[in-house]
Design a protein around this motif. Structure first.
Motif, PDB file in Angstrom:
ATOM      1  N   THR A  10       0.856  -1.188   0.000  1.00  0.00           N
ATOM      2  CA  THR A  10       0.000   0.000   0.000  1.00  0.00           C
ATOM      3  C   THR A  10       0.891   1.237   0.000  1.00  0.00           C
ATOM      4  OG1 THR A  10      -0.089   0.231   2.416  1.00  0.00           O
ATOM      5  CG2 THR A  10      -1.736  -1.223   1.371  1.00  0.00           C
ATOM      6  N   TRP A  11       0.311   2.377  -0.327  1.00  0.00           N
ATOM      7  CA  TRP A  11       1.097   3.613  -0.334  1.00  0.00           C
ATOM      8  C   TRP A  11       1.463   4.037   1.095  1.00  0.00           C
ATOM      9  CZ3 TRP A  11       3.672   4.857  -4.358  1.00  0.00           C
ATOM     10  CH2 TRP A  11       3.181   4.531  -5.633  1.00  0.00           C
ATOM     11  N   ASP A  12       0.632   3.675   2.066  1.00  0.00           N
ATOM     12  CA  ASP A  12       1.009   3.941   3.459  1.00  0.00           C
ATOM     13  C   ASP A  12       2.269   3.157   3.825  1.00  0.00           C
ATOM     14  OD1 ASP A  12      -1.061   5.703   3.915  1.00  0.00           O
ATOM     15  OD2 ASP A  12      -2.413   4.182   4.746  1.00  0.00           O
TER      16      ASP A  12
ATOM     17  N   GLU B 145      -8.809  12.869  -7.245  1.00  0.00           N
ATOM     18  CA  GLU B 145      -7.950  11.684  -7.258  1.00  0.00           C
ATOM     19  C   GLU B 145      -6.513  12.049  -7.612  1.00  0.00           C
ATOM     20  OE1 GLU B 145     -10.751  12.007  -8.897  1.00  0.00           O
ATOM     21  OE2 GLU B 145     -12.142  10.459  -8.166  1.00  0.00           O
TER      22      GLU B 145
ATOM     23  N   LYS C 216      -4.831  13.995  -4.736  1.00  0.00           N
ATOM     24  CA  LYS C 216      -4.443  13.064  -3.660  1.00  0.00           C
ATOM     25  C   LYS C 216      -3.057  12.488  -3.940  1.00  0.00           C
ATOM     26  CE  LYS C 216      -5.943   8.984  -4.297  1.00  0.00           C
ATOM     27  NZ  LYS C 216      -6.874   7.835  -4.500  1.00  0.00           N
TER      28      LYS C 216
ATOM     29  N   GLN D  21      -1.055  -0.089  -3.429  1.00  0.00           N
ATOM     30  CA  GLN D  21      -2.471   0.262  -3.571  1.00  0.00           C
ATOM     31  C   GLN D  21      -2.856   1.369  -2.596  1.00  0.00           C
ATOM     32  OE1 GLN D  21      -4.566  -1.451  -5.986  1.00  0.00           O
ATOM     33  NE2 GLN D  21      -2.439  -1.914  -6.589  1.00  0.00           N
ATOM     34  N   TRP D  22      -3.865   2.134  -2.985  1.00  0.00           N
ATOM     35  CA  TRP D  22      -4.351   3.177  -2.094  1.00  0.00           C
ATOM     36  C   TRP D  22      -5.210   2.589  -0.976  1.00  0.00           C
ATOM     37  CZ3 TRP D  22      -2.365   7.813  -1.760  1.00  0.00           C
ATOM     38  CH2 TRP D  22      -1.599   8.276  -2.852  1.00  0.00           C
ATOM     39  N   ASN D  23      -5.841   1.461  -1.242  1.00  0.00           N
ATOM     40  CA  ASN D  23      -6.623   0.777  -0.227  1.00  0.00           C
ATOM     41  C   ASN D  23      -6.197  -0.680  -0.174  1.00  0.00           C
ATOM     42  OD1 ASN D  23      -8.531   2.999   0.469  1.00  0.00           O
ATOM     43  ND2 ASN D  23      -9.179   2.725  -1.663  1.00  0.00           N
ATOM     44  N   ALA D  24      -5.866  -1.159   1.011  1.00  0.00           N
ATOM     45  CA  ALA D  24      -5.380  -2.525   1.174  1.00  0.00           C
ATOM     46  C   ALA D  24      -6.358  -3.521   0.570  1.00  0.00           C
ATOM     47  CB  ALA D  24      -5.170  -2.828   2.654  1.00  0.00           C
TER      48      ALA D  24
ATOM     49  N   GLU E  81      -6.938  -4.019  -2.598  1.00  0.00           N
ATOM     50  CA  GLU E  81      -7.358  -3.697  -3.956  1.00  0.00           C
ATOM     51  C   GLU E  81      -6.319  -4.180  -4.967  1.00  0.00           C
ATOM     52  OE1 GLU E  81     -10.146   0.284  -3.362  1.00  0.00           O
ATOM     53  OE2 GLU E  81      -8.119   0.514  -4.152  1.00  0.00           O
TER      54      GLU E  81
END
Length: 440
Positions: A170-172, A228, A231, A295-298, A300
């Protein structure tokens, strides 16, 4: 009605406008099978792909009736594309040329392509539907797809292991990994912020859920500065502000040295970048791996491409459209040729069925460089996860130049990256409007 007036209608009207004005000089050429005196038809092919001569040689060895001469050109709108279009206008263009999917609309609006429908329409089933459609406008065929550039994350697996981190999913996680990498060595960064690469920035925005261009009624819509995209810009702004990425032009001499010296540890790029990594840092063989884009959301699975991909087009004015199309189809569909193209870094094949492509099944040099990993599995999944509704607009060269210029200026002047995207929105809308193209 002029070409530009017709072009006020978007999407499929593009080809209707262009086809109406194309001069199909090639329709008088000799059919495939050689010249009337029995000599092979000679055609010229322009490409920027290193080592593509191997595929051209294979074609020439397997064909007696057509012989192809390769001309190496510079990639992009400021290099080979400008040269191609100037040659079309002068009446001395090559027969076949490599052009990015993103630039096909530019070539159409500049009346630079032959309509090859009668020679190519039977080949559609050979290719991935979305890649085939990048060259089809209003039912007419203007290109043969070669390959796409689905994104993946090339990374130094050995150093990641030393630092106790895994490839970010993820990006985090990417942000947290960037902090660990930066703390490990004063010269080390997780990645470069490639302010020079508009296709890279566009790919990141697309992967973030943005869709910059569309059509409504008789107008184009432009959404370069949507939520988007901003972000994504804000995320990279944080990395730049915290000195977690190195602000350097990728594929520059400095970037090459950083890849060689293990000072830049990842590169989010298209599948074709495999050949660049191997060629830039051969002494690091065995230390690299490839993973999906974070991914932006885990959980995905969203991917994108680096400028879509590239195709073989037949330039307007050729005397041999049938032979030129035959070569383009063979180059991009013959299993031997596509195996060569994949191995030399041309991108992910446009072929619908890749099971016969030898280099995708077993490529000892490639797999060994990546520690024994079959990296093509990753790119097959990435290609399948690309949002194929993305549209490339006319004047993509203006888009690329504006975005890279505005982002470069933001980096140099210390102004927000989000403002660079807002300026690019204004620039592109103004450029389309100036060309008489209707924008919503």
């Amino acid at each position: 009605m002029s070409l530009l007036a017709r072009f006020r209608r978007p999407a499929t009207a593009l080809a209707a406008a262009t086809a109406a004005t194309l001069v199909l000089a090639g329709c008088t050429g000799s059919p495939s099978g050689g010249t009337p005196d029995g000599e092979p038809v000679e055609i010229t092919f322009q490409s920027w792909v290193p080592n593509i001569d191997q595929a051209v040689d294979a074609f020439n060895e397997s064909h007696d009736d057509i012989q192809v001469t390769l001309e190496t050109i510079t990639a992009g709108p400021d290099g080979g594309y400008a040269t191609m279009l100037s040659a079309v206008q002068a009446g001395n263009a090559a027969d076949v040329a490599q052009v990015g999917y993103d630039s096909i609309p530019d070539f159409l609006i500049n009346d630079g392509l032959e309509d090859i429908t009668e020679y190519a329409e039977g080949s559609a089933e050979l290719f991935s539907p979305w890649q085939w459609e990048t060259g089809v406008f209003d039912g007419s065929v203007y290109s043969i797809p070669q390959a796409s550039g689905p994104l993946g994350q090339f990374y130094r697996a050995d150093i990641f292991d030393e630092l106790g981190i895994e490839a970010p999913t993820t990006w985090d996680e990417y942000y947290e990994a960037a902090k660990v990498v930066r703390a490990s060595d004063p010269d080390r960064y997780i990645a470069a912020f490639a302010f020079n690469q508009a296709p890279w920035m566009i790919g990141l925005a697309q992967q973030g859920g943005a869709n910059w261009f569309g059509t409504e009624g008789d107008a184009w819509t432009v959404d370069i500065d949507g939520d988007e995209t901003l972000k994504v810009a804000e995320f990279w702004q944080k990395l730049v502000d915290e000195d977690l990425v190195k602000v350097v032009a990728d594929m520059s001499n400095e970037w090459n040295a950083d890849i060689q010296n293990s000072n830049i540890l990842t590169w989010i790029s298209g599948s074709w970048a495999d050949a660049i990594v191997r060629g830039t840092a051969p002494e690091t063989a065995g230390n690299w791996a490839v993973s999906p884009v974070p991914q932006w959301n885990a959980g995905e699975n969203v991917s994108a491409t680096w400028a879509g991909g590239s195709a073989s087009v037949v330039l307007r004015g050729t005397d041999h459209p049938a032979e030129a199309t035959e070569f383009a189809v063979w180059l991009n569909s013959d299993p031997e040729s596509v195996s060569i193209l994949t191995s030399i870094g041309a991108g992910w094949p446009a072929l619908a069925d890749t099971s016969a492509i030898a280099s995708l099944q077993d490529d000892p040099e490639v797999f060994a460089f990546y520690g024994g990993q079959d990296i093509w599995d990753t790119f097959a999944e990435s290609d399948a996860a690309v949002d194929t509704s993305w549209k490339w607009p006319p004047l993509s060269s203006t888009l690329f130049a504006s975005l890279s210029d505005n982002v470069s200026a933001a980096v140099e002047n210390g102004t927000p990256l989000v403002d660079a995207y807002r300026l690019t929105q204004e620039d592109v809308v103004a450029a389309l409007t100036e060309r008489g193209i209707n924008v919503q």
